[in-house]
Each structure stands twice: as structure tokens, then as C-alpha cells.
Design an enzyme around this catalytic site. Structure first.
Site, PDB file in Angstrom:
ATOM      1  N   LYS A   1       0.846  -1.206   0.000  1.00 34.19           N
ATOM      2  CA  LYS A   1       0.000   0.000   0.000  1.00 34.19           C
ATOM      3  C   LYS A   1       0.876   1.249   0.000  1.00 34.19           C
ATOM      4  O   LYS A   1       0.614   2.203  -0.744  1.00 34.19           O
ATOM      5  CB  LYS A   1      -0.933  -0.022   1.220  1.00 34.19           C
ATOM      6  CG  LYS A   1      -2.040  -1.063   1.087  1.00 34.19           C
ATOM      7  CD  LYS A   1      -2.776  -1.336   2.380  1.00 34.19           C
ATOM      8  CE  LYS A   1      -3.764  -2.487   2.193  1.00 34.19           C
ATOM      9  NZ  LYS A   1      -4.374  -2.949   3.443  1.00 34.19           N
TER      10      LYS A   1
ATOM     11  N   GLN B   1      -4.293  -1.290   9.681  1.00 29.58           N
ATOM     12  CA  GLN B   1      -4.186  -2.642   9.119  1.00 29.58           C
ATOM     13  C   GLN B   1      -4.724  -3.678  10.115  1.00 29.58           C
ATOM     14  O   GLN B   1      -4.338  -3.677  11.282  1.00 29.58           O
ATOM     15  CB  GLN B   1      -2.709  -2.942   8.782  1.00 29.58           C
ATOM     16  CG  GLN B   1      -2.498  -4.266   8.090  1.00 29.58           C
ATOM     17  CD  GLN B   1      -3.172  -4.342   6.712  1.00 29.58           C
ATOM     18  OE1 GLN B   1      -3.076  -3.428   5.907  1.00 29.58           O
ATOM     19  NE2 GLN B   1      -3.878  -5.429   6.458  1.00 29.58           N
TER      20      GLN B   1
ATOM     21  N   ASP C   1     -10.939   3.084   4.075  1.00 31.48           N
ATOM     22  CA  ASP C   1     -11.185   1.636   4.003  1.00 31.48           C
ATOM     23  C   ASP C   1     -12.685   1.350   3.921  1.00 31.48           C
ATOM     24  O   ASP C   1     -13.088   0.249   3.558  1.00 31.48           O
ATOM     25  CB  ASP C   1     -10.619   0.951   5.253  1.00 31.48           C
ATOM     26  CG  ASP C   1      -9.461   0.025   4.921  1.00 31.48           C
ATOM     27  OD1 ASP C   1      -9.288  -0.309   3.730  1.00 31.48           O
ATOM     28  OD2 ASP C   1      -8.753  -0.374   5.868  1.00 31.48           O
TER      29      ASP C   1
END
Ligand code: NAP
Length: 285
Positions: A53, A97, A120
Site C-alpha cells: 500500500k 491494518q 477503508d
């Protein structure tokens, strides 16, 4: 292999050209789009995902800020960091994460991320926006799958889509996106009886289970579009999905591989969401 490959790497490369141009446009207006990536602990898979990412940001003109913490970080300290990132005008997107260490409640952490920076799309508010069809950040993996499906040229209106898996991050939002595209949607899960009866009716089949060999050729309608979200290892330790690729490719019209299918598109959607957040911060409606 009669099926056409849905190449997530190639589609990502094409889409990222436009995303990089948007990033340059924002930078020219004095806003460098920035994503904060928060990693707690040493989970090896998470480290790879985070690295990918961060690299994708760098390659496409976005700034990334990687915050790495020991697995012993307290929940209170993590929430404090998120509050600071929420208040930082130079940060447009925040990604924590998963998974987090067991002493940290992921729901509390996700809820702490400002909705304007929830790139997200995991928060309850973002989920509500998806549910009601309101504007908002869509979870990256299902949104990436929708782009893969769109790349086949199929018109989803009236098609039967079957999603295997009902997680909050993949299965459920995937089903809602398909529904919004006017497909008729069936969701299968671990308690489904005779799953093949459902999957054999699917014009579009999305497998998001995390168990290799879940979808075999006999479970697939000839001519179907098959999207494989799963990430598993085969006996040789190689990455593989939930779908028996070789067998299903003989039956389906289109199939996405693992690796090189959903994975790169998830990151591409993360970049797109972060750019959208930066556009809003720069004054776009
Ligand atoms: P998850 O939270 O573990 O959910 C798995 C789902 O599969 C659950 O809904 C479960 O049903 C269902 N399931 C389990 N066994 C089943 C069976 N035998 N038959 C039918 N359904 C079954 O996983 P997730 O987060 O949704 O992720 C799914 C997979 O996608 C994983 O391999 C993950 O690594 C991968 N993934 C890939 C990406 C990417 O970027 N490529 C992103 C996210 C996830 P119940 O609800 O009944 O337990």
C-alpha cells in the site's frame, strides 16, 4: 482455458494512470494527497500488505505516512494516535491494518476514524451509507471486484450474482454493491446447505471464503464471470484463491486469478478513496 482472464494487474495499471494524474492535479492546487497507514504488531502478511500500500502511494504521487507500533501498544494509545491523525489537516485517509492484537477492539478503533478519512470504508457510518446508497467510501476489496466485473462488459441488471462469504469487510458489502447494480443476489456462508445448487445459478460468482478448493468446475454455470477474492496457500506454499482455477477456467467465460486479480484492485481502490478524501479536503463538493 476457454475463459478470458480478468487481469487485475493490467486494469490497475490503467486506472492508476488516471489516479496519478488526479494526484498531480491536487498537488498543483497545493494539496498533496496523503494516507496514514497504521500497523500494530509483527504479523508477516500484514507487513507485506502495508508495504504494498505504501509503495502504491509513492508510485502514484500520494504521500504515505507509515506508523508502526509494537504489538504491546495499548488500545488507549492507539485511539490517541487516531485522534491526532483525524485532526491533522495534512492527512486525508487513515488505514489501520487488520488484524489488531487481541487486546485491542477493532470495532472501537474503526469507529474512532473520522468518517471523512475512513478510506477503508469499514466504519458503521460508511456501512450505513453503502446500505442506503448514500455517497461515501466503499470498502476497497468489494469496490475493486465491481471494477473487475465491469471490465468484462457484463451488464449486471437482472443477472443472478452469488457471493460466497458474509464478512462485514468483503461478503456483505460485495452483495450490496451487486444489488445496487440491479443484480439478483444470493449470499452463501458456512451454514448454507447444498451451496452448489446456488452457485450453479450464478451469472456472476464471487468467492470470499479463505479456503482453497471451495469452488470447483461442477459448481459453476457455463459462461459465468468468476471473481476469486480468497488468499490461501497451496501444498507447494504458492498463493492461491478459493477457486480451482484450472478446472473453473474450462467452464467460466471470465475468471480472475490469484495472485493478480482482486489484490491489486483493492489497493487501486484505496488510492481512489484517498484521492477522493483529498479532493473533499481541497474543497470539492
Ligand atoms: P472471513 O471474515 O473469515 O469470512 C469468510 C466467510 O466465508 C464467512 O462469511 C464464512 O461463513 C464463509 N465460509 C467459511 N467457510 C465456508 C464454507 N465452507 N462454505 C461457505 N462459506 C464459508 O474472511 P474475509 O475477510 O471475508 O476474507 C475472505 C477471503 O478473502 C480471505 O482469504 C481473505 O484473505 C481474502 N481477502 C482478500 C483481499 C484481497 O485484497 N485480495 C481482501 C480481503 C480479504 P460464516 O459467516 O458462516 O462463518
Amino acid at each position: 482455458m476457454p475463459a478470458q482472464l480478468i487481469d487485475g494487474n493490467a486494469l490497475s495499471r490503467r486506472l492508476r494512470v488516471d489516479l496519478a494524474a488526479s494526484a498531480r492535479g491536487l498537488a498543483a492546487r497545493g494539496v498533496t494527497p496523503a494516507l496514514a497507514v497504521v500497523l500494530v504488531g509483527e504479523d508477516p502478511a500484514s507487513q507485506v500488505y502495508v508495504r504494498n500500500k505504501v509503495k502504491a502511494c509513492e508510485d502514484n504521487g500520494l504521500r504515505s505516512v507509515l506508523e508502526k507500533y509494537e504489538a504491546t501498544l495499548s488500545e488507549a494509545a492507539l485511539l490517541e494516535r487516531i485522534a491526532a491523525l483525524n485532526g491533522d489537516p495534512m492527512i486525508h485517509g487513515i488505514l489501520v491494518q487488520m488484524p489488531l492484537p487481541p487486546h485491542i477492539d477493532p470495532q472501537r478503533v474503526i469507529a474512532a476514524i473520522s468518517t471523512a478519512k475512513d478510506v477503508d470504508g469499514y466504519s458503521t457510518l460508511s456501512a450505513g451509507e453503502l446500505m442506503t446508497g448514500a455517497a461515501g467510501f466503499r470498502p476497497c476489496t468489494p469496490a475493486g471486484c465491481m471494477a473487475l466485473i465491469a471490465s468484462t462488459g457484463i451488464n449486471l441488471r437482472g443477472k443472478h450474482a452469488v457471493v460466497i462469504g458474509r464478512s462485514n469487510t468483503v461478503g456483505k458489502p460485495m452483495a450490496l454493491l451487486l444489488l445496487q447494480a440491479h443484480a439478483t443476489v444470493t449470499i452463501c456462508h458456512s451454514a448454507s446447505v447444498d451451496m452448489a445448487r446456488h452457485t450453479r445459478q450464478a451469472d456472476v460468482l464471487v468467492a470470499a471464503v479463505g479456503r482453497r478448493g471451495t469452488v470447483t468446475a461442477d459448481m459453476v454455470k457455463p459462461g459465468a464471470v468468476v471473481i476469486d477474492v480468497g488468499i490461501n496457500r497451496d501444498d507447494a506454499g504458492q498463493l492461491c484463491g478459493d477457486v480451482d482455477f484450472a478446472g473453473v477456467a474450462e467452464v467460466a467465460a471470465f475468471i480472475s486469478p490469484v495472485p493478480g486479480g482482486v489484490g491489486p484492485m483493492t489497493i487501486t481502490q484505496l488510492l481512489a478513496n484517498t484521492l477522493e478524501a483529498a479532493e473533499h479536503a481541497a474543497g470539492a463538493p
